[in-house]
Scaffold this motif. Sequence first.
Motif, PDB file in Angstrom:
ATOM      1  N   GLN A 291      -3.465   3.466   1.153  1.00 51.68           N
ATOM      2  CA  GLN A 291      -3.834   3.721  -0.242  1.00 51.68           C
ATOM      3  C   GLN A 291      -3.242   2.656  -1.153  1.00 51.68           C
TER       4      GLN A 291
ATOM      5  N   ASP B 226       0.214   8.824   2.586  1.00 56.49           N
ATOM      6  CA  ASP B 226       0.172  10.138   1.936  1.00 56.49           C
ATOM      7  C   ASP B 226       1.237  10.978   2.616  1.00 56.49           C
TER       8      ASP B 226
ATOM      9  N   ASN C 181       0.878  -1.176   0.000  1.00 56.20           N
ATOM     10  CA  ASN C 181       0.000   0.000   0.000  1.00 56.20           C
ATOM     11  C   ASN C 181       0.912   1.222   0.000  1.00 56.20           C
TER      12      ASN C 181
ATOM     13  N   ARG D 281     -10.311   5.304  -1.669  1.00 55.75           N
ATOM     14  CA  ARG D 281     -10.690   6.506  -0.905  1.00 55.75           C
ATOM     15  C   ARG D 281     -12.219   6.509  -0.749  1.00 55.75           C
TER      16      ARG D 281
ATOM     17  N   THR E 127      -3.043   5.561   5.845  1.00 55.03           N
ATOM     18  CA  THR E 127      -4.134   5.789   4.883  1.00 55.03           C
ATOM     19  C   THR E 127      -4.413   4.560   4.023  1.00 55.03           C
TER      20      THR E 127
END
Length: 436
Positions: free
Chosen positions: A308, A299, A296, A341, A306
Amino acid sequence: MSYFPNFGKIQYEGQGSKNPFAFKFYDAERIINGKPMKDHLKFAMSWWHTLCANMTDPFGQGTIDRTYGKTDPMDIAKAKVDAGFEFMEKLGIEYFCFHDVDIAPEGKTFAESKKNLWEIVDYIKSKMEGTNIELLWGTANLFGNPRYMHGAGTSCEADVFAYAASQIKNAIDATIALGGKGYVFWGGREGYETLLNTNMAIELDNYARLMKMAVNYARSKGYDGDFYVEPKPKEPTKHQYDFDSATVIGFLRKYGLDGDFKLNIEANHATLAGHTFEHELRVARINGFFGSIDANQGDEHLGWDTDQFPCDVKTATCAMYEVIKSGGFTNGGINFDAKVRRPSFTFDDIALAYISGMDTFALGLIKAFEVIDDDRIDSFVRDRYKSYKSGIGADIMNGTATLESLEEYTLKTGEPKVSSGKQEYLESILTQILYR
Ligand code: XUL
Ligand code: CO
């Protein structure tokens, strides 16, 4: 019935493709260094983010409906299995990872939770038959339920320790039943908020005791896979005991767990620890603890996990370099511990996120081999330490040098001659390889 009607099997179409539902770099069967790409990468789907997370945050409700058109919790759990297998087959993902509570709802009692778990494990097992899909690793969620507010293995309450151990027993049994070769300890709330109420020594000893029980139990059931600790420095607790790779390796060695445990290294956790992903992988590699990856990214402007989807090719390249230099994955793989998100609330978005993450790591694999074949960086590093190959350097390396012999040497040779580290030159090589 399809849960993902807007796309079929995702194909490799190459770099020129503008089809969002196609791989641009991940060509599963392409042979790289004698092995298909898919076997270098061993991509895995995280059950929790992919099938369960509804994207609730502290400021608002979830944005993704995770009921799959059902109302009864067990029907929802079975629909998740169907959706998960459809997703993996369409994406060409051959592994998955789960926590006990991701796959089956918790009941009112432990006995009920256990019954639910086994009903779903049997269902997953039947779904796996006739597919190439395997379990990468299983684990127990020892952090979500309020009983774990003080930790699980590190709880001040012995009954909570016992409950956690019971959950682990079943999660190990489930992992074995599904043929998994990995079992993860991520220290969910194994840490502390304040030393004012904490006996750190008891907590750490107990945490190790729980791990030892897990090893003894699993081995007694014939499990020959790996155990992993997944380091993380903070979140949810202020200070997580499994801070980073180096801390965990010290812990495992202290308690004699190093023969059974390796590390599952997560990119965003490395960032939170103030390290690069490749730093954490390097520490694991040089100490013989390289195991598996949770892919992952965080940020750079936010200080939390997070989770992401990875899209940074440079980091993926540096990570895959470490994987290749570790000899590749054996029992481990690349689990996307990543979520879309909150405003990317459609199932299509989840597929697009996986395509992006898989392409990023495919490109990372290709570029890492290019860096290795190019050899300018590796040869620079080899050359940088050449003074240890002969003379006084060899004496230091083979243990014959002493402080006295080195003083005698220094008195004779005087001021050492040192060379440039050439960081900028090496960075330019990496850039050249990444963007050619
Ligand atoms: C939490 C995390 C977990 C573990 C499994 O930050 O990474 O999902 O991977 O418990
Ligand atoms: Co993780």
